[in-house]
Design a protein around this motif. Structure first.
Motif, short mmCIF file in Angstrom:
data_model
loop_
_atom_site.label_atom_id
_atom_site.label_comp_id
_atom_site.label_asym_id
_atom_site.label_seq_id
_atom_site.Cartn_x
_atom_site.Cartn_y
_atom_site.Cartn_z
N MET A 1 26.15 44.57 134.30
CA MET A 1 27.07 44.88 133.21
C MET A 1 26.81 46.27 132.64
SD MET A 1 29.57 43.51 131.67
CE MET A 1 29.88 41.99 130.82
N VAL A 2 25.53 46.59 132.43
CA VAL A 2 25.19 47.91 131.90
C VAL A 2 25.66 49.00 132.85
CG1 VAL A 2 23.25 49.44 131.42
CG2 VAL A 2 23.26 47.16 130.48
N VAL A 3 25.39 48.79 134.15
CA VAL A 3 25.81 49.78 135.15
C VAL A 3 27.33 49.91 135.13
CG1 VAL A 3 25.89 50.28 137.61
CG2 VAL A 3 23.79 49.38 136.59
N GLU A 4 28.01 48.77 135.11
CA GLU A 4 29.47 48.79 135.20
C GLU A 4 30.09 49.53 134.01
OE1 GLU A 4 33.44 47.73 134.42
OE2 GLU A 4 31.92 46.60 133.35
N ILE A 5 29.61 49.22 132.79
CA ILE A 5 30.21 49.85 131.62
C ILE A 5 29.96 51.35 131.62
CG2 ILE A 5 30.19 49.95 129.10
CD1 ILE A 5 29.82 47.03 129.02
N GLY A 6 28.74 51.74 132.01
CA GLY A 6 28.45 53.18 132.08
C GLY A 6 29.39 53.87 133.05
N LEU A 7 29.51 53.31 134.26
CA LEU A 7 30.39 53.91 135.27
C LEU A 7 31.83 53.92 134.81
CD1 LEU A 7 29.01 52.39 138.59
CD2 LEU A 7 29.04 54.79 137.96
N GLN A 8 32.29 52.80 134.23
CA GLN A 8 33.69 52.71 133.85
C GLN A 8 34.03 53.70 132.74
OE1 GLN A 8 35.82 48.87 133.88
NE2 GLN A 8 36.11 49.21 131.69
N ASN A 9 33.12 53.84 131.76
CA ASN A 9 33.35 54.84 130.72
C ASN A 9 33.50 56.22 131.33
OD1 ASN A 9 33.32 53.10 128.60
ND2 ASN A 9 31.26 53.58 127.92
N TYR A 10 32.60 56.53 132.26
CA TYR A 10 32.67 57.83 132.93
C TYR A 10 34.01 58.00 133.63
CZ TYR A 10 31.47 61.69 135.96
OH TYR A 10 31.47 62.89 136.60
N PHE A 11 34.38 56.98 134.39
CA PHE A 11 35.62 57.05 135.17
C PHE A 11 36.83 57.25 134.27
CE2 PHE A 11 39.21 54.90 137.24
CZ PHE A 11 39.23 55.57 138.45
N ILE A 12 36.91 56.47 133.18
CA ILE A 12 38.09 56.55 132.31
C ILE A 12 38.15 57.89 131.59
CG2 ILE A 12 39.15 55.59 130.23
CD1 ILE A 12 38.22 52.85 131.10
N ILE A 13 37.02 58.31 131.03
CA ILE A 13 37.04 59.54 130.24
C ILE A 13 37.34 60.73 131.13
CG2 ILE A 13 35.66 61.04 128.76
CD1 ILE A 13 34.25 58.51 127.79
N GLU A 14 36.70 60.75 132.30
CA GLU A 14 36.98 61.82 133.27
C GLU A 14 38.47 61.81 133.64
OE1 GLU A 14 34.46 63.77 134.51
OE2 GLU A 14 35.56 64.85 136.08
N LEU B 1 36.65 53.99 122.60
CA LEU B 1 36.21 53.38 123.86
C LEU B 1 34.69 53.34 123.92
CD1 LEU B 1 37.70 52.50 126.62
CD2 LEU B 1 36.71 54.57 127.51
N VAL B 2 34.07 54.50 123.66
CA VAL B 2 32.61 54.57 123.75
C VAL B 2 31.98 53.69 122.67
CG1 VAL B 2 30.62 56.08 123.52
CG2 VAL B 2 32.61 56.84 124.80
N LEU C 1 27.64 62.35 130.69
CA LEU C 1 26.43 61.85 131.31
C LEU C 1 25.31 61.82 130.29
CD1 LEU C 1 25.09 61.02 133.94
CD2 LEU C 1 24.41 63.38 134.24
N SER C 2 25.18 62.91 129.51
CA SER C 2 24.12 62.95 128.51
C SER C 2 24.34 61.86 127.46
CB SER C 2 24.06 64.32 127.87
OG SER C 2 25.29 64.66 127.29
N GLY C 3 25.61 61.60 127.13
CA GLY C 3 25.90 60.54 126.18
C GLY C 3 25.51 59.18 126.70
N ILE C 4 25.80 58.95 128.00
CA ILE C 4 25.45 57.65 128.60
C ILE C 4 23.94 57.47 128.59
CG2 ILE C 4 25.44 56.37 130.77
CD1 ILE C 4 28.24 57.46 131.30
N ILE C 5 23.21 58.54 128.92
CA ILE C 5 21.75 58.46 128.91
C ILE C 5 21.26 58.10 127.51
CG2 ILE C 5 19.64 59.85 129.05
CD1 ILE C 5 20.92 61.35 131.33
#
Lengths: 562, 562
Positions: free
Chosen positions: B433-446, B395-396, A65-69
């Motif tokens: 797009m910004v929202v989607e990539i942020g969420l998707q990165n979170y989802f995949i990494i988690e 990925l990031v 989360l901190s990275g995304i911010i």
């Protein structure tokens, strides 16, 4: 985003008292030292295991989360700064400054929260990372902080004079920044070693907010400085700078008080310090971010002896170099502002020759040091040390700044045929600089990874006490001269370190206090266009300065180890 | 530099037979799994210890020489490419191409040496990293390699026509590059999983040479493409592209055969594939470099079951999206080249709406996935896995490409007031797009860091077999549904994964096969200047394409784990 935000607030129960498992987890990196034999009791402790593991591995999305911010603020900042540079009509500097003020205020609010709430709670900061926030970083932060503060004062004084016809945001921004400088310097001075265990998610986000704020401020300062210098150069390259600094900015809105132009000239001279300050603060914040939730084992601290009686040649030669460098630097600064082109070229000549001499001597002594390393083989330290890895990373990364300037100089001078003595000297300087930085990086990194001599002695004695080893191990130990008197190899290494340390100091002083042969010698400006060369130097040089300071600190550590 | 070069050639004696200590060193990261209890027998094994440690820690300067080589080539390449772009008189593209040919030939020589000498020796490659060189990377490499090969053929055909009046280097470069493509693709196909244990220093240097060659080729291609597109746009923005592509380049030297212009137009269309190829090769080379000297423990490989019978909504919705996307993509490609501005705007309208729909649906389903993660708490995997860390890093890092394009679009559109439906849609697209990539990165990494469900089952059974645990542990196990039939949470997660996977495929196809709304919609070109927007898109978009392919592969892994 809101839905994913609530991370499980892992309750940290890492009291030093349940050291059994904590130590076990951390001591696994220290196989050679047998004091804590790992004990895994199978399933009886397995409930406990999961807890320890949870503390060790905050990988799974905790830092995410901190990275995304951080990424989002940085990208938005980058877009805003670029567009305020390239499209002044739609996005003015005022828009950018409003964005920056917002960031600065948010960061201060978090810092306040951290200092008042988080850090005062029990169990918030159980460990301190001794390696983080070294004294040179802190001292640099305060020094550059003070000079940035001065810059803000001058800025306020200047823009107050424009208040009747320009936006008040231009006054508000330096005011907020000045307050921020105090806040942040205080915060980093007292908390840079914290390994925070409480509110870890919030702290991580706060730290990346701080990090990205500093980086956006850095970007903005670099861009402003580049634009300013491009404008000066663009107007007319042959007339003296002073005249143009005075004229610039007086187009449509005149200042209401007299001292305006002086202040303006002054604050542009102080920009590089602000750029440097942002870099220092970013580095420290990044280290803090890496340390959140970290459990630091209290390493057995080997006391390093600092004695200078055995070294002589290195310090003396280094001091001579520093004095000579300072003298030529003062001469350069005096002559480079003169109208007479002949005198300016002479100043450049002296500056180039002095720099080539310094850098050549450094390369030579580093080579000697590398040869000694080959002769005096030693074990590499085997423990994983995040701070050392980070140190090495920062060293290599910041050296890229000087590398890129030198390579761009090199290509430009070679392509133009290196005509005239100044171009030849410029070329020679670039080549020697590349060689020197490569060698010095090698020397420092190799030195930081070698087993310190007193640790080896301790280990060797432990070996001897423990058991009568076979002859080959005995031989190995005796080779490393356990006697108190250092061998000639160690002496030479110390001489080299001391010399390099002092030489790096003078190489730090010259650009940090305003030597800019990159702009005074106009070959590269003609070869690349103005904007590009300005951008390269303004991005590369602050990293180069950071590199020199970092190298001094690292060489000091290498000196103590040998 | 020469003096420091000879590193101690650490003799690698890591036979699988002395697995006692090797396994011990590696298994320390796997505390929860009790099969290998670490046994430290004190000093009796200490002679052996040092050897193992030496193999584990090649930090102290072993990677350093290769790093220095890499940095120097990159900096020199960067300076050459920039100056050939900014100062065409002194440094022509021919100079740059001679430099590139040298690099390509040197790299091929090393690859030949590696394939013929190093890799054939005993003990050279004792371990293979199963995670390295996944099938999607290899397939992408071959696909983009073939298209790059085609580009080189077209280039050769074009520049043969200019031989009578232009430098023969312009023909030589694509010839050498075509040979290099075959060499490198062959090399990476067969050796990308090697963990080299022999000639480690030479191999490291060779790999960084390969890495930097690919990156310099990438830089050169990005710059050439940017300059080309800037020239087209600069001449006259309103006239159709075709006309200008035909005119461009015919200034002073006319082609001797008829097909010249067709070939030239064709090879510029193929540039993006070459850029993509260089990125893929760089990623694979970097992984190989990280694996030099690494000792891979043969992990217990949990077999993941790939069954689709339980998921239905996700794949079907995803497939519908892919089909709809393909249809609108074809319509877009047909209409965007038309002279009629009305039709071009309509094509853009459809493309924007389709993209917004896709990305919004993805954001929605990712959010659902994140909520399920909150409900279905699981252990995080605790072992250190370099390949996974690298995967997450790539990925990031590659997502930054799309981030930066979207943020620059966003700032430009907002600053210009978002007038007209196309600008509003463009803005909406950037935000989603910004929202989607942020969420998707979170989802995949988690997802990648959660304990796979069948590993948990295995562990749970091991618990049960071992001892009768207390009730709370029993409860914990039953919560995770050991039954064969997956719970509704796991089903929803799989639906989400399948849907995202297919949606990423269509988002990959569109830009990879030539959709460039960033240039067809001219808002950003007007806002930033031509060069800047071209540079941003040409750097950002290839990373964005890489990101989509990487996300598909990662989502597949998350699917298998859940």
């Amino acid at each position: 985003m809101i839905f994913c935000r609530k991370m499980p607030n892992v309750v940290m129960t890492a009291h030093p008292s349940n050291g059994g498992t904590v130590t076990q987890v951390d001591s696994i990196h220290h196989l050679p030292s047998p004091p804590h034999p790992p004990t895994v009791d199978g399933a009886s402790e397995s409930g406990h295991h999961t807890e320890v593991v949870k503390e060790r591995t905050p990988q799974g999305g905790e830092w995410l989360l901190s990275g995304i911010i951080c990424i989002n603020i940085l990208m938005l900042g980058c877009a805003l700064v670029s567009s305020s540079a390239f499209n002044v009509v739609a996005i003015t500097p005022v828009h950018r400054q409003i964005f920056l003020i917002t960031l600065l205020v948010l960061t201060m609010l978090w810092m306040l929260f951290y200092m008042v709430v988080t850090s005062r709670k029990d169990h918030a900061v159980l460990f301190k990372d001794r390696h983080a926030g070294p004294v040179w970083l802190k001292a640099g932060l305060v020094l550059f902080g003070l000079l940035s503060f001065l810059m803000d004062i001058f800025k306020i004084a200047t823009y107050v004079g424009y208040l009747h016809c320009d936006s008040p945001v231009k006054v508000a921004y330096p005011v907020v920044q000045a307050v921020f400088l105090f806040f942040q310097t205080y915060f980093l001075w007292f908390h840079s070693r914290d390994c925070v265990q409480l509110h870890t998610n919030l702290t991580r986000c706060g730290l990346t907010l701080t990090l990205s704020t500093n980086l956006v401020v850095w970007m903005a300062a670099v861009t402003e400085e580049s634009i300013h210098q491009t404008e000066i150069t663009h107007l007319n390259i042959s007339v003296s700078h002073k005249l143009y600094r005075a004229n610039y900015g007086a187009k449509m809105c005149t200042c209401s008080h007299m001292a305006c132009e002086t202040f303006k000239e002054a604050f542009y001279y102080l920009y590089p310090f602000n750029i440097e300050y942002s870099l220092f603060a970013s580095a420290m914040t990044y280290i803090m971010w890496k340390n959140v939730g970290r459990i630091v084992e209290h390493h057995k601290h080997y006391k390093f002896n600092f004695y200078v009686k055995d070294v002589f040649v290195g310090p003396v030669a280094g001091l001579l170099l520093v004095v000579a460098g300072l003298v030529t630097f003062v001469l350069y600064k005096i002559n480079i502002l003169k109208e007479d082109k002949e005198k300016r070229n002479k100043a450049l000549l002296i500056h180039f020759i002095m720099n080539i001499v310094i850098v050549s001597l450094m390369s030579l002594s580093t080579m000697i040091g590398c040869i000694i390393y080959r002769l005096d083989r030693r074990e590499y330290v085997s423990d994983k040390n995040p701070t050392r890895s980070l140190d090495v990373g920062l060293l290599v990364a910041s050296s890229l700044g000087q590398f890129i300037i030198s390579y761009f100089s090199l290509v430009a001078t070679v392509a133009m045929g290196a005509q005239g003595y100044l171009n030849v000297l410029n070329l020679a300087w670039a080549v020697v600089m590349v060689v020197e930085i490569g060698l010095q990086n090698y020397f420092i990194i190799e030195g930081l990874h070698r087993e310190p001599i007193n640790v080896m002695q301790a280990n060797a004695r432990a070996f001897q006490d423990h058991t009568e080893m076979a002859n080959d191990v005995e031989g190995q130990i005796s080779r490393f001269s356990i006697s108190k008197k250092p061998s000639w190899k160690r002496r030479v290494l110390r001489e080299v370190c001391a010399f390099l340390l002092l030489a790096n100091i003078i190489l730090w002083i010259m650009p940090a206090f305003g030597a800019r042969p990159q702009f005074d010698h106009s070959a590269e400006i003609y070869f690349y266009n103005y904007t590009m060369w300005n951008a390269i130097v303004n991005i590369g040089l602050p990293f180069g300065i950071f590199y020199r300071m970092h190298a001094v600190a690292s060489l000091f550590e290498v000196y103590l180890r040998d």
